[in-house]
Scaffold this motif. Structure first.
Motif, PDB file in Angstrom:
ATOM      1  N   ASP A  55      40.733  36.071  28.232  1.00 30.62           N
ATOM      2  CA  ASP A  55      39.751  34.889  28.537  1.00 30.62           C
ATOM      3  C   ASP A  55      40.001  34.662  29.903  1.00 30.62           C
ATOM      4  OD1 ASP A  55      42.378  33.473  28.159  1.00 30.62           O
ATOM      5  OD2 ASP A  55      41.449  31.850  27.260  1.00 30.62           O
ATOM      6  N   VAL A  56      40.051  35.617  31.009  1.00 33.31           N
ATOM      7  CA  VAL A  56      40.101  35.374  32.325  1.00 33.31           C
ATOM      8  C   VAL A  56      38.997  36.117  33.240  1.00 33.31           C
ATOM      9  CG1 VAL A  56      41.617  37.048  32.533  1.00 33.31           C
ATOM     10  CG2 VAL A  56      41.887  35.179  34.155  1.00 33.31           C
ATOM     11  N   ASP A  57      38.553  35.797  34.252  1.00 34.10           N
ATOM     12  CA  ASP A  57      37.602  36.524  35.198  1.00 34.10           C
ATOM     13  C   ASP A  57      38.558  37.619  35.922  1.00 34.10           C
ATOM     14  OD1 ASP A  57      36.347  37.128  37.507  1.00 34.10           O
ATOM     15  OD2 ASP A  57      35.325  35.287  37.482  1.00 34.10           O
ATOM     16  N   PRO A  58      38.240  38.666  35.783  1.00 37.04           N
ATOM     17  CA  PRO A  58      38.828  39.810  36.259  1.00 37.04           C
ATOM     18  C   PRO A  58      39.094  39.610  37.851  1.00 37.04           C
ATOM     19  CG  PRO A  58      36.636  40.660  35.753  1.00 37.04           C
ATOM     20  CD  PRO A  58      36.857  39.230  35.155  1.00 37.04           C
ATOM     21  N   SER A  59      38.349  39.045  38.439  1.00 36.50           N
ATOM     22  CA  SER A  59      38.560  38.737  39.739  1.00 36.50           C
ATOM     23  C   SER A  59      39.587  37.966  40.093  1.00 36.50           C
ATOM     24  CB  SER A  59      37.187  38.120  40.453  1.00 36.50           C
ATOM     25  OG  SER A  59      37.042  36.867  40.082  1.00 36.50           O
ATOM     26  N   LYS A  60      40.250  37.467  39.479  1.00 33.89           N
ATOM     27  CA  LYS A  60      41.428  36.658  39.672  1.00 33.89           C
ATOM     28  C   LYS A  60      42.903  37.308  39.557  1.00 33.89           C
ATOM     29  CE  LYS A  60      39.508  32.195  38.015  1.00 33.89           C
ATOM     30  NZ  LYS A  60      39.978  31.131  37.192  1.00 33.89           N
ATOM     31  N   ILE A  61      42.682  38.635  39.201  1.00 31.14           N
ATOM     32  CA  ILE A  61      43.580  39.686  38.670  1.00 31.14           C
ATOM     33  C   ILE A  61      44.036  40.232  40.289  1.00 31.14           C
ATOM     34  CG2 ILE A  61      44.747  41.477  37.673  1.00 31.14           C
ATOM     35  CD1 ILE A  61      42.812  40.692  35.380  1.00 31.14           C
ATOM     36  N   MET A  97      32.359  31.718  31.613  1.00 33.17           N
ATOM     37  CA  MET A  97      33.099  32.561  32.105  1.00 33.17           C
ATOM     38  C   MET A  97      33.292  34.061  31.898  1.00 33.17           C
ATOM     39  SD  MET A  97      37.081  31.831  33.045  1.00 33.17           S
ATOM     40  CE  MET A  97      37.609  32.599  31.446  1.00 33.17           C
ATOM     41  N   PRO A  98      33.180  34.918  32.875  1.00 32.54           N
ATOM     42  CA  PRO A  98      33.484  36.312  32.256  1.00 32.54           C
ATOM     43  C   PRO A  98      34.797  36.890  31.367  1.00 32.54           C
ATOM     44  CG  PRO A  98      33.754  36.271  34.601  1.00 32.54           C
ATOM     45  CD  PRO A  98      33.121  34.906  34.186  1.00 32.54           C
ATOM     46  N   VAL A  99      34.953  37.721  30.947  1.00 35.39           N
ATOM     47  CA  VAL A  99      36.225  38.207  30.239  1.00 35.39           C
ATOM     48  C   VAL A  99      36.864  39.593  30.713  1.00 35.39           C
ATOM     49  CG1 VAL A  99      35.434  36.973  28.048  1.00 35.39           C
ATOM     50  CG2 VAL A  99      35.200  39.450  28.342  1.00 35.39           C
ATOM     51  N   THR A 100      38.079  39.655  30.853  1.00 33.18           N
ATOM     52  CA  THR A 100      38.626  41.092  31.106  1.00 33.18           C
ATOM     53  C   THR A 100      38.970  41.765  30.063  1.00 33.18           C
ATOM     54  OG1 THR A 100      39.679  39.913  33.071  1.00 33.18           O
ATOM     55  CG2 THR A 100      40.673  41.803  32.297  1.00 33.18           C
TER      56      THR A 100
END
Length: 203
Positions: free
Chosen positions: A95-101, A1-4
């Protein structure tokens, strides 16, 4: 998973000259091209001299590792152009996909919660139990939370992003019965800091 990636930049003047804005936009485009993720500037409403950079990476290593973006000549040259106009207060990864912001919201609340390591799991469980109530209040916008990866000191840090129409809506949530679901989070956190931002559009 990508990181922010989340960074706080401090501007020397609230409205930089066009030449500096152009350099900010160049830096944004170059980083996005290298990382493969969009880069967004967010202006703090409480303090317009505060500008956040939000971006994404495949991993922390892809951003800060040897021979990667932070050390590349193109990035160093851009930083040199901006050094007299901005200071970097801090930068870290989540530890979150930036697309979820929820960057589609007119106002984005950024809440930084500082948690003792022994209470991390309980905090995480309480957040997951109450997030649906938060999302019901932020609708049609969303929210997401994530733990800081490259922490400093002993404490853990949890960052909550929530989208709102106006700042007053977020304040109203904080005073509502619904937000009692988050009362446990307040009790579990040693400290918390809330700031409100909106997307900065210099183009």
């Amino acid at each position: 998973m990508p990181v922010t990636e989340l960074a706080l930049l401090r501007l020397k003047v609230q409205d930089p000259p066009s030449s500096i804005k152009s350099t900010f936009l160049e830096a944004k485009n170059k980083q996005s091209e290298y990382s493969g993720y969009p880069v967004t500037y967010l202006r703090q409403i409480e303090d317009p001299l505060s500008l956040y950079l939000l971006g994404g990476w495949e991993s922390v290593e892809k951003h800060t590792g040897e021979g990667q973006w932070l050390s590349l000549e193109v990035n160093q040259n851009l930083l040199a152009k901006l050094k007299d106009n901005v200071d970097v207060s801090w930068m870290f990864h989540l530890d979150v996909d930036p697309s979820k912001i929820p960057l589609d919201a007119p106002v984005l609340a950024i809440t930084r919660c500082f948690v003792e390591p022994s209470k991390k799991d309980e905090f995480d469980a309480s957040f997951k139990a109450g997030v649906s109530h938060l999302n019901a209040c932020t609708a049609p916008f969303s929210s997401c939370g994530a733990w800081r990866i490259d922490k400093e000191g002993e404490d853990e840090e949890f960052v909550l992003f929530s989208g709102w129409n106006e700042v007053k809506d977020r304040h109203a949530f904080g005073e509502s019965v619904t937000s009692e679901e988050f009362g446990k989070l307040k009790a579990l956190a040693k400290d918390a800091d809330v700031r409100h931002v909106h997307v900065e559009k210099w183009e």
